[in-house]
Motif scaffolding. Structure first.
Motif, PDB file in Angstrom:
ATOM      1  N   UNK A 118       7.847  17.618 -51.111  1.00  0.00           N
ATOM      2  CA  UNK A 118       7.080  18.106 -49.961  1.00  0.00           C
ATOM      3  C   UNK A 118       6.442  19.453 -50.264  1.00  0.00           C
ATOM      4  N   UNK A 119       7.189  20.337 -50.935  1.00  0.00           N
ATOM      5  CA  UNK A 119       6.672  21.664 -51.270  1.00  0.00           C
ATOM      6  C   UNK A 119       5.492  21.589 -52.228  1.00  0.00           C
ATOM      7  N   UNK A 120       5.409  20.531 -53.012  1.00  0.00           N
ATOM      8  CA  UNK A 120       4.279  20.358 -53.919  1.00  0.00           C
ATOM      9  C   UNK A 120       3.119  19.628 -53.255  1.00  0.00           C
ATOM     10  N   UNK A 121       3.441  18.617 -52.451  1.00  0.00           N
ATOM     11  CA  UNK A 121       2.394  17.761 -51.892  1.00  0.00           C
ATOM     12  C   UNK A 121       1.576  18.484 -50.824  1.00  0.00           C
ATOM     13  N   UNK A 122       2.234  19.180 -49.905  1.00  0.00           N
ATOM     14  CA  UNK A 122       1.502  19.800 -48.786  1.00  0.00           C
ATOM     15  C   UNK A 122       0.486  20.824 -49.272  1.00  0.00           C
ATOM     16  N   UNK A 178      -0.835  20.984 -52.182  1.00  0.00           N
ATOM     17  CA  UNK A 178      -1.816  20.266 -52.999  1.00  0.00           C
ATOM     18  C   UNK A 178      -2.854  19.575 -52.128  1.00  0.00           C
ATOM     19  N   UNK A 179      -2.412  19.002 -51.007  1.00  0.00           N
ATOM     20  CA  UNK A 179      -3.359  18.389 -50.080  1.00  0.00           C
ATOM     21  C   UNK A 179      -4.328  19.426 -49.516  1.00  0.00           C
ATOM     22  N   UNK A 180      -3.829  20.614 -49.261  1.00  0.00           N
ATOM     23  CA  UNK A 180      -4.688  21.675 -48.766  1.00  0.00           C
ATOM     24  C   UNK A 180      -5.669  22.144 -49.829  1.00  0.00           C
ATOM     25  N   UNK A 181      -5.335  21.898 -51.086  1.00  0.00           N
ATOM     26  CA  UNK A 181      -6.189  22.319 -52.200  1.00  0.00           C
ATOM     27  C   UNK A 181      -7.432  21.453 -52.333  1.00  0.00           C
ATOM     28  N   UNK A 182      -7.298  20.163 -51.975  1.00  0.00           N
ATOM     29  CA  UNK A 182      -8.406  19.232 -52.172  1.00  0.00           C
ATOM     30  C   UNK A 182      -9.292  19.182 -50.935  1.00  0.00           C
ATOM     31  N   UNK A 183     -10.570  19.067 -51.160  1.00  0.00           N
ATOM     32  CA  UNK A 183     -11.538  19.106 -50.064  1.00  0.00           C
ATOM     33  C   UNK A 183     -11.426  17.909 -49.148  1.00  0.00           C
ATOM     34  N   UNK A 184     -10.898  16.791 -49.650  1.00  0.00           N
ATOM     35  CA  UNK A 184     -10.821  15.582 -48.830  1.00  0.00           C
ATOM     36  C   UNK A 184      -9.905  15.783 -47.637  1.00  0.00           C
ATOM     37  N   UNK A 228       0.889  17.385 -60.512  1.00  0.00           N
ATOM     38  CA  UNK A 228       0.440  16.571 -61.649  1.00  0.00           C
ATOM     39  C   UNK A 228       1.523  16.485 -62.709  1.00  0.00           C
ATOM     40  N   UNK A 229       2.149  17.607 -63.000  1.00  0.00           N
ATOM     41  CA  UNK A 229       3.225  17.630 -63.989  1.00  0.00           C
ATOM     42  C   UNK A 229       4.417  16.810 -63.518  1.00  0.00           C
ATOM     43  N   UNK A 230       4.721  16.892 -62.232  1.00  0.00           N
ATOM     44  CA  UNK A 230       5.827  16.120 -61.664  1.00  0.00           C
ATOM     45  C   UNK A 230       5.562  14.620 -61.790  1.00  0.00           C
ATOM     46  N   UNK A 231       4.339  14.196 -61.505  1.00  0.00           N
ATOM     47  CA  UNK A 231       3.999  12.773 -61.589  1.00  0.00           C
ATOM     48  C   UNK A 231       4.098  12.283 -63.028  1.00  0.00           C
ATOM     49  N   UNK A 232       3.607  13.070 -63.979  1.00  0.00           N
ATOM     50  CA  UNK A 232       3.671  12.670 -65.389  1.00  0.00           C
ATOM     51  C   UNK A 232       5.118  12.540 -65.850  1.00  0.00           C
TER      52      UNK A 232
END
Length: 323
Positions: A42-46, A48-54, A299-303
């Motif tokens: 959650x600490x990574x996703x939230x 990150x979502x704010x980072x992307x324009x979508x 990204x690193x977590x997913x890899x």
């Protein structure tokens, strides 16, 4: 008679209470582990979502303060603190995979060779000395590896090699990361080989095979699931290594061809080094540069998660069961 029965019932109630307490304790331990993982995600996703324009406008962030997902994932330039800001993660990923490939060329063959020696060739006395030595090697702080690479390994390589080597370079980082993960490869692989039944070895010897033939033709194929798991786990460790690449590889963001030997002579910035650079840099906590820190982490977590899943699948696919 009745007193004995009453005492027995009292002891059973006490045992049941203790069992419930122990069960609750172990459940709490498991729950803390799961909740910690969920919290990290959650600490990574939230952010990150704010980072992307979508999804940025959903959080009340203006469009010019966010970055497109395709721009981040496929961009070839990383300049988060210099205008015009660019947040392409491809150079960071390419440098990360360069470190992985370079370190794997060192760790996998040497680690497997060490495991074969410990499992098949070493005497009990030699094994009792080498196994603790490998554990000590695994316990060395990674920052020590990085400082050693910068102060000793790089000057030595620069003096030996017939070409110029930058003060910060991928070659020294790869060598030290490879040395760092050798104990992981050798320990897990040796455990897998030791689990192979001796009956298989004796059958090979009975057919006239040499120790080398038995080691390569019998033991390794029988332990292949554990060996492959060791390889993938070690690669995952190399992907997430931070201090060695921060100290030895430098902070030059550039697109790296991992298959080009010349690319390892200069400085580069893997994903972990970029995260450290952003974390200690002078950036605004509300700007896109700060939020890109979480996007890189995700990204690193997913890899790494994908590598661990592949490791489990390989272990299940090639696992040998003996009775």
């Amino acid at each position: 008679m009745s007193e004995g029965i009453e005492r027995d019932l009292t002891e059973r109630v006490g045992d049941t209470s203790r069992e419930r307490l122990v069960r609750a304790f172990f459940f709490t331990c498991a729950a803390v582990s799961v909740l910690t993982t969920i919290g990290i995600i959650v600490a990574l996703v939230v952010p990150s979502l704010r980072f992307f324009s979508a999804t940025g406008p959903l959080f009340g962030i203006a469009a010019e303060e966010t970055v497109g997902f395709t721009e981040f994932l496929f961009g070839t330039s990383w300049t988060p603190s210099i205008r015009p800001y660019q947040f392409g993660v491809v150079p960071l990923i390419s440098a990360t995979f360069a470190v992985v490939i370079g370190s794997s060329l060192i760790a996998l063959p040497f680690g497997l060779g060490t495991a074969i020696y410990l499992s098949e060739y070493a005497s009990p006395r030699a094994r009792s000395i080498l196994k603790p030595a490998l554990e000590v090697l695994a316990g060395v702080p990674t920052v020590v590896y990085g400082v050693f690479a910068l102060l000793y390994l790089t000057p030595a390589l620069d003096a030996i090699l017939p070409f110029d080597l930058s003060t910060f370079n991928l070659m020294s980082a790869c060598i030290m990361v490879g040395i760092m993960i050798i104990p992981m490869v050798s320990s897990i692989s040796e455990d897998a080989m030791s689990a192979v039944p001796d009956d298989l070895r004796q059958a090979g010897y009975g057919m006239g095979a040499t120790k080398f033939d038995v080691s390569v033709g019998v033991v390794i194929p029988a332990a292949i699931s554990g060996i492959m798991s060791a390889f993938i786990l070690a690669i995952s460790r190399a992907i997430g290594e931070t201090m060695i690449v921060v100290v030895a590889a430098g902070k030059t963001s550039r697109l790296v061809n991992p298959l080009n030997p010349g690319a390892y002579l200069d400085s580069a910035m893997p994903m972990t080094a970029a995260m450290v650079d952003l974390a200690v840099g002078d950036i605004s906590a509300q700007g896109p540069a700060y939020r890109s820190l979480f996007a890189i982490g995700l990204t690193l977590f997913v890899i790494t998660l994908a590598m661990n899943v592949i490791s489990d699948l390989i272990a299940q696919r090639y696992r040998e069961e003996y009775e």
